[in-house]
Design an enzyme around this catalytic site. Structure first.
Site, PDB file in Angstrom:
ATOM      1  N   ARG A  74      16.658  77.471  39.162  1.00 51.40           N
ATOM      2  CA  ARG A  74      17.811  76.855  38.509  1.00 51.40           C
ATOM      3  C   ARG A  74      18.389  77.861  37.516  1.00 51.40           C
ATOM      4  O   ARG A  74      17.721  78.237  36.552  1.00 51.40           O
ATOM      5  CB  ARG A  74      17.374  75.577  37.780  1.00 51.40           C
ATOM      6  N   HIS A 118      26.353  76.078  31.112  1.00 53.89           N
ATOM      7  CA  HIS A 118      25.239  75.995  30.166  1.00 53.89           C
ATOM      8  C   HIS A 118      25.723  76.613  28.858  1.00 53.89           C
ATOM      9  O   HIS A 118      25.266  77.671  28.447  1.00 53.89           O
ATOM     10  CB  HIS A 118      24.006  76.694  30.746  1.00 53.89           C
ATOM     11  N   GLU A 163      23.125  69.529  29.536  1.00 54.33           N
ATOM     12  CA  GLU A 163      22.966  68.933  28.205  1.00 54.33           C
ATOM     13  C   GLU A 163      24.287  68.774  27.448  1.00 54.33           C
ATOM     14  O   GLU A 163      24.489  69.402  26.395  1.00 54.33           O
ATOM     15  CB  GLU A 163      21.969  69.753  27.381  1.00 54.33           C
ATOM     16  N   ASN A 290      16.126  66.911  31.043  1.00 53.01           N
ATOM     17  CA  ASN A 290      15.429  67.960  30.288  1.00 53.01           C
ATOM     18  C   ASN A 290      14.623  67.254  29.206  1.00 53.01           C
ATOM     19  O   ASN A 290      15.199  66.613  28.324  1.00 53.01           O
ATOM     20  CB  ASN A 290      16.420  68.930  29.649  1.00 53.01           C
ATOM     21  N   TYR A 292      11.559  67.461  26.293  1.00 55.71           N
ATOM     22  CA  TYR A 292      10.683  68.289  25.456  1.00 55.71           C
ATOM     23  C   TYR A 292       9.815  67.457  24.513  1.00 55.71           C
ATOM     24  O   TYR A 292       8.688  67.820  24.222  1.00 55.71           O
ATOM     25  CB  TYR A 292      11.520  69.286  24.631  1.00 55.71           C
ATOM     26  N   GLU A 341      14.191  70.606  33.133  1.00 58.10           N
ATOM     27  CA  GLU A 341      13.588  71.501  32.132  1.00 58.10           C
ATOM     28  C   GLU A 341      12.431  70.790  31.458  1.00 58.10           C
ATOM     29  O   GLU A 341      12.535  69.611  31.112  1.00 58.10           O
ATOM     30  CB  GLU A 341      14.577  71.877  31.008  1.00 58.10           C
TER      31      GLU A 341
HETATM   32  O1  IFM Z   1      16.558  76.991  25.583  1.00 60.04           O
HETATM   33  C1  IFM Z   1      17.013  75.678  25.672  1.00 60.04           C
HETATM   34  C2  IFM Z   1      17.918  75.507  26.875  1.00 60.04           C
HETATM   35  O2  IFM Z   1      18.994  76.371  26.850  1.00 60.04           O
HETATM   36  C3  IFM Z   1      18.448  74.093  26.923  1.00 60.04           C
HETATM   37  N1  IFM Z   1      17.389  73.135  26.835  1.00 60.04           N
HETATM   38  C4  IFM Z   1      16.423  73.298  25.782  1.00 60.04           C
HETATM   39  C5  IFM Z   1      15.874  74.710  25.788  1.00 60.04           C
HETATM   40  C6  IFM Z   1      14.835  74.888  24.654  1.00 60.04           C
HETATM   41  O3  IFM Z   1      15.412  74.634  23.420  1.00 60.04           O
END
Ligand code: IFM
Length: 431
Positions: A74, A118, A163, A290, A292, A341
């Protein structure tokens, strides 16, 4: 691991974070080139000027991926590289780079997965008002067509935005990302026009023949700390403005009433014109998540729950990913989900050879992959996973100190050294 048989594995990157070569072959400035020149906007005044020099090292980076056994890559296309200034004809030399990348990927048996945007808006479009202005959405659709005209037949999966919450809110409302503006009203206008741009581009690509179309959102969990009204309402507002604003409009064709009411109470009205929501809700084949971290809301504060954190200060909450994926499948049925992600920055300590035995990152990946397997067991429709990121890279306002790569990059020499997490990921894929 208990994942569906058809589950697929990939790695992800983005153009400005790795490519470098910001003034080559006709590329012009994006808002990130400009933002990086603002004193103290980025830690240590770092920039994406050279980054991982991927623009010149692309074939060996693809070979790295082949050695890891990944099935999908990706990546994002740099808008000011392929359409300098954001208007007018395509820049052939800019598109040539992505053409060569796709050749290289195909030769290595890796399927390309393309993201159109992006975060690197051409600076000229920002000068004309940026995402808070409706015209930017129309420009984005034109740009999408230019890329599709050149690469459409060779890329199975097209995602429009990465995002949009970050582009809109970090960029226009909170000033933490390019272009560094600080108006809440502009942030929400940007969110609407990003979604409109997504829908217009999706329609163009669909008409042109795209088979698999989607968008990627940054989503996390939002839990109230207690059953107290203030906590419950804070979690509702946070989730409403980050998750439901996007998913309700994309999947159901309507903005959530409570979010619209919250905005009205602050004097903000989304700049919706007739027909916009039909465009925004153009049917999709997938939505990327995505993930985290997750948050616990205690009134207006984010509660530190005592869980371990990454170098970004983000709590490690794999069970939040299970809850999220199950909930998405339940509330927005019919959309296949992909984790586009997931990953973590840690304070890597290379040995004398530059090898990083990053057991913390290995544990992060393992727990989140388990969390996806658990979500699938509970009925979530999740089709694949992308580790963020293939390489250490330019972490936006954090510069280069925060390392998310499964492959270490020595920025002095540009040497790539797979970390223990890369070897772990290779084994996961093989299994
Ligand atoms: O590095 C970023 C990415 O560009 C977008 N999603 C979160 C990642 C980590 O912060």
């Amino acid at each position: 691991m208990n994942l569906p048989d058809h589950f697929r594995w990939g790695v992800a990157t983005s153009a400005y974070q790795i490519e470098g070569a910001v003034a080559e072959d006709g590329r012009t400035d994006s808002i990130w080139d400009t933002f990086c020149r603002v004193p103290s906007a980025v830690v240590n005044g770092e920039t994406g000027e050279v980054a991982c020099d991927h623009y010149h090292r692309m074939p060996s980076d693809v070979a790295l991926m082949r050695d890891l056994g990944v099935g999908l890559y990706r990546f994002s296309v740099s808008w000011p590289r392929v359409q300098p200034g954001g208007r007018g004809p395509a820049n052939r030399r800019g598109l040539d780079f992505y053409d060569r990348l796709v050749d290289e990927l195909q030769a290595a048996g890796i399927e390309p997965w393309l993201t159109l945007y992006h975060w690197d808006l051409p600076q000229e479009l920002e000068d004309a008002g940026g995402w808070p202005v409706r015209d930017t959405a129309l420009r984005f659709a034109d740009y999408a067509s230019l890329v599709y005209d050149r690469l459409g037949d060779r890329i199975p999966t097209w995602t429009t935005l990465n995002e949009p919450w970050c582009s809109a809110m970090l960029g226009y409302a909170y000033g933490r990302h390019a272009p560094g503006r600080t108006s809440l009203a502009d942030g929400y206008a940007a969110a609407h026009h990003l979604l409109l741009g997504h829908g217009l581009a999706a329609q163009r690509l669909r008409t042109a023949g795209a088979k698999s179309l989607g968008i990627t959102l940054n989503l996390g969990g939002h839990e109230p700390a207690t059953a107290a009204a203030a906590d419950v309402d804070a979690a509702r507002r946070a989730e409403g403005s980050t998750l439901r604003l996007y998913l309700d409009s994309l999947v159901r064709g309507a903005y959530p009433e409570d979010v619209v009411a919250d905005l009205a109470a602050q004097g903000i009205r989304l700049p919706i014109q007739e027909g916009d929501l039909e465009v925004i809700s153009t049917p999709l084949d997938l939505i990327g998540v995505n993930y985290y971290s997750s948050r616990v809301h205690s009134g207006e504060e984010i509660l530190a729950t005592g869980r371990p954190v990454t170098a970004m200060g983000w709590e490690i909450v794999p069970e939040g990913l299970t809850r999220l994926l199950v909930r998405l499948t339940r509330d927005y049925p019919g959309v296949p989900w992909w984790v586009t992600e997931n990953g973590a920055a840690f304070d890597d300590k290379p040995d004398a050879e530059g090898f990083v035995d990053d057991q913390d990152r290995v544990a992060y990946f393992a727990s989140h992959i388990d969390a996806i397997a658990e979500a699938c067991r509970q009925g979530a429709d999740v089709r694949g996973y992308f580790a963020w990121s293939l390489l250490d890279n330019f972490e936006w306002a954090e510069g280069y100190a925060k390392r998310f790569g499964i492959v270490r990059v020595d920025y002095e020499t540009q040497q790539r050294i797979p970390k223990q997490s890369a070897l772990y990921y290779r084994d996961v894929i093989t299994r």
